[in-house]
Design an enzyme around this catalytic site. Structure first.
Site, PDB file in Angstrom:
ATOM      1  N   CYS A  35      44.059  45.005  37.224  1.00  0.00           N
ATOM      2  CA  CYS A  35      43.305  44.214  38.205  1.00  0.00           C
ATOM      3  C   CYS A  35      41.975  43.668  37.678  1.00  0.00           C
ATOM      4  O   CYS A  35      41.586  42.552  38.008  1.00  0.00           O
ATOM      5  CB  CYS A  35      43.012  45.045  39.446  1.00  0.00           C
ATOM      6  SG  CYS A  35      44.248  46.285  39.823  1.00  0.00           S
ATOM      7  N   ARG A  95      48.540  55.662  31.590  1.00  0.00           N
ATOM      8  CA  ARG A  95      48.136  56.609  32.622  1.00  0.00           C
ATOM      9  C   ARG A  95      48.526  58.004  32.168  1.00  0.00           C
ATOM     10  O   ARG A  95      49.608  58.193  31.625  1.00  0.00           O
ATOM     11  CB  ARG A  95      48.857  56.303  33.951  1.00  0.00           C
ATOM     12  CG  ARG A  95      48.451  54.985  34.537  1.00  0.00           C
ATOM     13  CD  ARG A  95      49.185  54.718  35.825  1.00  0.00           C
ATOM     14  NE  ARG A  95      48.940  53.336  36.250  1.00  0.00           N
ATOM     15  CZ  ARG A  95      49.548  52.751  37.264  1.00  0.00           C
ATOM     16  NH1 ARG A  95      50.434  53.426  37.972  1.00  0.00           N
ATOM     17  NH2 ARG A  95      49.278  51.491  37.583  1.00  0.00           N
ATOM     18  N   GLN A 147      53.613  46.477  33.195  1.00  0.00           N
ATOM     19  CA  GLN A 147      53.976  46.036  34.545  1.00  0.00           C
ATOM     20  C   GLN A 147      54.084  44.518  34.584  1.00  0.00           C
ATOM     21  O   GLN A 147      53.336  43.829  33.901  1.00  0.00           O
ATOM     22  CB  GLN A 147      52.877  46.436  35.533  1.00  0.00           C
ATOM     23  CG  GLN A 147      52.707  47.908  35.737  1.00  0.00           C
ATOM     24  CD  GLN A 147      51.518  48.171  36.639  1.00  0.00           C
ATOM     25  OE1 GLN A 147      50.389  47.796  36.318  1.00  0.00           O
ATOM     26  NE2 GLN A 147      51.755  48.790  37.771  1.00  0.00           N
ATOM     27  N   ASP A 199      52.753  42.376  36.549  1.00  0.00           N
ATOM     28  CA  ASP A 199      51.701  42.535  37.545  1.00  0.00           C
ATOM     29  C   ASP A 199      51.081  41.184  37.897  1.00  0.00           C
ATOM     30  O   ASP A 199      50.844  40.366  37.015  1.00  0.00           O
ATOM     31  CB  ASP A 199      50.630  43.440  36.936  1.00  0.00           C
ATOM     32  CG  ASP A 199      49.750  44.086  37.988  1.00  0.00           C
ATOM     33  OD1 ASP A 199      49.989  43.852  39.184  1.00  0.00           O
ATOM     34  OD2 ASP A 199      48.838  44.818  37.591  1.00  0.00           O
ATOM     35  N   HIS A 214      48.051  39.325  40.671  1.00  0.00           N
ATOM     36  CA  HIS A 214      47.071  39.429  41.745  1.00  0.00           C
ATOM     37  C   HIS A 214      46.944  38.068  42.390  1.00  0.00           C
ATOM     38  O   HIS A 214      46.679  37.085  41.700  1.00  0.00           O
ATOM     39  CB  HIS A 214      45.743  39.933  41.195  1.00  0.00           C
ATOM     40  CG  HIS A 214      45.867  41.322  40.670  1.00  0.00           C
ATOM     41  ND1 HIS A 214      46.149  41.610  39.365  1.00  0.00           N
ATOM     42  CD2 HIS A 214      45.819  42.515  41.314  1.00  0.00           C
ATOM     43  CE1 HIS A 214      46.254  42.922  39.220  1.00  0.00           C
ATOM     44  NE2 HIS A 214      46.062  43.494  40.388  1.00  0.00           N
ATOM     45  N   LYS A 270      50.757  48.107  52.774  1.00  0.00           N
ATOM     46  CA  LYS A 270      51.623  47.711  51.661  1.00  0.00           C
ATOM     47  C   LYS A 270      53.095  47.702  52.057  1.00  0.00           C
ATOM     48  O   LYS A 270      53.500  48.322  53.043  1.00  0.00           O
ATOM     49  CB  LYS A 270      51.430  48.654  50.485  1.00  0.00           C
ATOM     50  CG  LYS A 270      51.787  50.090  50.820  1.00  0.00           C
ATOM     51  CD  LYS A 270      51.766  50.979  49.595  1.00  0.00           C
ATOM     52  CE  LYS A 270      52.108  52.404  49.976  1.00  0.00           C
ATOM     53  NZ  LYS A 270      52.347  53.285  48.873  1.00  0.00           N
ATOM     54  N   HIS A 328      47.829  42.825  45.378  1.00  0.00           N
ATOM     55  CA  HIS A 328      48.416  43.286  44.107  1.00  0.00           C
ATOM     56  C   HIS A 328      49.926  43.303  44.329  1.00  0.00           C
ATOM     57  O   HIS A 328      50.368  43.787  45.363  1.00  0.00           O
ATOM     58  CB  HIS A 328      48.069  44.726  43.757  1.00  0.00           C
ATOM     59  CG  HIS A 328      46.641  45.125  43.864  1.00  0.00           C
ATOM     60  ND1 HIS A 328      45.872  45.379  42.771  1.00  0.00           N
ATOM     61  CD2 HIS A 328      45.846  45.370  44.942  1.00  0.00           C
ATOM     62  CE1 HIS A 328      44.667  45.766  43.174  1.00  0.00           C
ATOM     63  NE2 HIS A 328      44.629  45.771  44.470  1.00  0.00           N
TER      64      HIS A 328
HETATM   65 ZN   LIG Z   1      46.194  45.428  40.793  1.00  0.00          ZN
END
Ligand SMILES: [Zn+2]
Ligand SMILES: [Zn+2]
Length: 636
Positions: free
Chosen positions: A335, A364, A382, A384, A386, A465, A511
């Site tokens: 992010c 992680r 990911q 990913d 935004h 979510k 996200h």
């Molecule tokens: Zn994010």
């Protein structure tokens, strides 16, 4: 006489002291055989408990999830009893709960190590004890009495449990010589336990704490009858056959190495190619849908992680490093760089929505005990993105993401389930913001026309979510896509845009991932397809095999021609028997084999043979390349 009311409202007059089991028998012998426990005015009790007052009574039968769970937990007692009869004081019992499809029991022994070779012996003892149809009896003792009892038996874990409970009284269950501390309920007698099998043994710390003693956890499965048990065992066999760790090794896709570190994937050529194909697909699909591809650094200064709140809330899962006396955090999420891109210039309402997409690799820290092949790793990538938009755009954006998920899951052949998680008790953000975001998510779900579940209060503290779980060929569910609204990051980073009114406004942030972690998704794909990937993602689409050396030159020529035309192709020119080469290509689950004999050399053709066993008409290498391209295009 007591007045007992059944769920359908039927009242029954029975003498005081009648048991639920006797009431079941009064209705029918079959019902009695199926009754495992009862619910009395809402409380779970044994079916053998004498009734003392007027009450609402619900019989719990074996054909319900709740009944099956009680049955499985009772089978755990049976296994513990068998182990105690076989090993005596050499083994101490601890706890044995029911789990999905079965149960486990954790044993402690300083001297004995359980092995799967012993399972049959334990199962045989269990069957004996079940055949003896021992009544299972509940007894309530004072904690002091119970402690004395378990101390005499040498069951020190039970003593610890009773002490920690700190209750005045505890209940124990007896069957034959076996005694277990347990809240219950349990089935009336061991004769009901008919179909069980021990499946594996693993280490587990007492109470899940690595500072405590290491126990031995025996896993087992239990079903109402042998037929259901057999079906389950077949599914397990099939899952084993499809295990992505096994197939990953056989197909030479990836490996893990202690030298590199646990939970860190090493992609071999074919695995890296498979991953690249999926990533290229993702880039195309995102560009098509108006996303911008961005890239952030792998490490970012610790101060920035403090601003975002990750340092305070997520530090235990992060890795840190230091350069020139400056602290850096290795990113666990993508992010932050996206926030910085947003902030890099003044944004107007005309710029929105902005959709920043990154195939972002994150690290992680996961406990070593939970790492599992590609499904649970420490470093992963990911898909990913935004989305930053004006509040009134949120609706359309969420719908766009849901459509995206549907289209991608259709391409990979997955069905899926969706869940909406709403505002938890502790949360930040205004009521209006929560309402707006929750409504946007919910209306997009309703709009999709597909069923979804609502998990009240299960959202993150920073926003509601949607979680999407795909279902694989074995009907197992895997978390993939998530769509998450966030009210904190735009605040913490003071993101704004100039509205049509000339004032500064706060954008809404979403996200979202579609496949989730690519590693995990590939793990699921391997198991879903059992390694036989669809042509469009197969890292090797065709393999050229010559019969004898005399066709080697032409085989090589075909290989080169196909490669130039974009077919992912290999050639096997080894001086081996053709049958051997074919068997090997079949093991590799390659979609097409091209066997080159004298006939093909003379005609300048190839004769494709599909992995399903189907033979195609001979064709020129160029036509074969077109056929491959055409077949791939059908996917997307
Ligand atoms: Zn994010
Ligand atoms: Zn129990």
């Amino acid at each position: 006489m007591l007045r007992i009311t059944l769920p359908d409202g039927t009242p029954k007059e029975v003498p005081r002291g009648t048991t639920p089991l006797e009431i079941a028998r009064g209705i029918g012998e079959r019902l009695a055989r199926q009754t495992v426990a009862a619910r009395l005015d809402g409380l779970l009790v044994d079916a053998t408990m004498p009734l003392e007052r007027d009450a609402q009574l619900q019989l719990i039968t074996l054909n319900t999830p709740e009944g099956l769970e009680i049955y499985r937990h009772s089978t755990a007692h049976l296994m513990a009893q068998a182990v105690k009869e076989l090993f005596g004081r050499e083994v101490q019992v601890t706890i044995g709960p029911a789990i999905e499809n079965g149960f486990y029991y954790d044993f402690y022994s300083a001297t004995h190590t359980f092995s799967p070779e012993e399972f049959e012996r334990i199962e045989k003892k269990m069957a004996e004890l079940a055949a003896a149809d021992l009544p299972i009896e509940r007894q309530v003792l004072s904690s002091a009495e119970a402690i004395r009892l378990f101390e005499e038996m040498g069951e020190l874990y039970k003593v610890e449990l009773i002490r920690d409970l700190g209750a005045e009284e505890v209940s124990i269950y007896r069957q034959g010589s076996f005694v277990d501390l347990c809240r219950g309920p349990h089935i009336p007698s061991t004769g009901m336990l008919k179909a069980f099998k021990l499946t594996s043994v693993a280490g587990a710390y007492w109470r899940g704490d690595e500072k405590n003693a290491m126990l031995q956890r025996i896993y087992a499965t239990a079903f109402a009858d042998q037929k259901e048990l057999n079906q389950h065992l077949e599914r397990l066999e099939e899952a084993k056959r499809r295990d992505h760790r096994k197939l990953g090794r056989e197909l030479d896709l990836f490996s893990f190495s202690d030298e590199a570190g646990a939970g860190l994937v090493i992609w071999h050529p074919k695995g890296a190619l498979l991953r690249t194909i999926i990533e290229d697909f993702e880039r195309r699909e995102h560009l098509k849908r108006g996303y911008d591809i961005v890239m952030g650094p792998q490490i970012l200064r610790t101060e920035l992680w403090k601003t975002s709140g990750h340092y305070d809330n997520y530090r235990e899962n992060m890795y840190f490093t230091e350069i020139d006396e400056q602290g850096y955090g290795i990113k666990p999420m993508n992010c932050l760089a996206h926030m910085l891109i947003y902030k890099s210039r003044l944004r107007s309402y005309r710029d929105l929505p902005l959709r920043f997409f990154e195939l972002g690799t994150v690290h992680r820290h996961e406990k070593s005990g939970v790492l599992h092949g590609l499904l649970r790793v420490r470093g992963f990538t990911q898909d990913d993105a935004h989305i930053l938009c004006a509040p009134e755009q949120l609706d359309g954006e969420i719908k766009g993401v849901l459509n995206f998920v549907r289209e991608v899951m259709t391409i990979f052949g997955f069905e899926y389930e969706m869940e909406l998680s709403t505002r938890p008790e502790k949360s930040i953000g205004s009521d209006e913001a929560w309402e707006l975001a929750t409504n946007a998510l919910q209306s997009a779900l309703i709009d999709s026309g597909e069923p979804f579940e609502i998990n009240e209060g299960d959202g993150a503290f920073y926003g509601p979510k949607i979680d999407i779980k795909l279902k694989d060929a074995l009907d197992r569910k895997w978390q993939c896509a998530t769509i998450q609204c966030d009210f904190t990051l735009p605040e913490r980073f003071d993101l704004t845009y100039v509205g049509s009114d000339g004032e500064r406004h706060r954008p809404v942030m979403v996200h979202r991932v579609i496949l989730g972690a690519i590693e995990r998704f590939i793990g699921v794909l391997i198991e879903h397809y059992a390694g036989s990937f669809p042509l469009w993602i197969s890292p090797v689409q065709a393999k050229v095999l010559n019969v004898t050396d005399s066709q080697a030159a032409y085989a090589q020529e075909v290989y080169q021609l196909l490669r130039e035309q974009g077919v992912r192709v290999q050639v096997d020119l080894r001086n081996e028997k053709l049958s051997f080469k074919i068997r090997e290509a079949q093991m590799e689950k390659i979609p097409y084999m091209l066997v080159i004999g004298d006939k093909e050399v003379a005609a300048g053709t190839v004769a494709p043979r599909h992995r399903s066993g189907k033979n195609l008409e001979p064709m020129s290498p160029g036509d074969f390349a077109r056929l491959i391209a055409e077949e791939c295009r059908q996917y997307h």
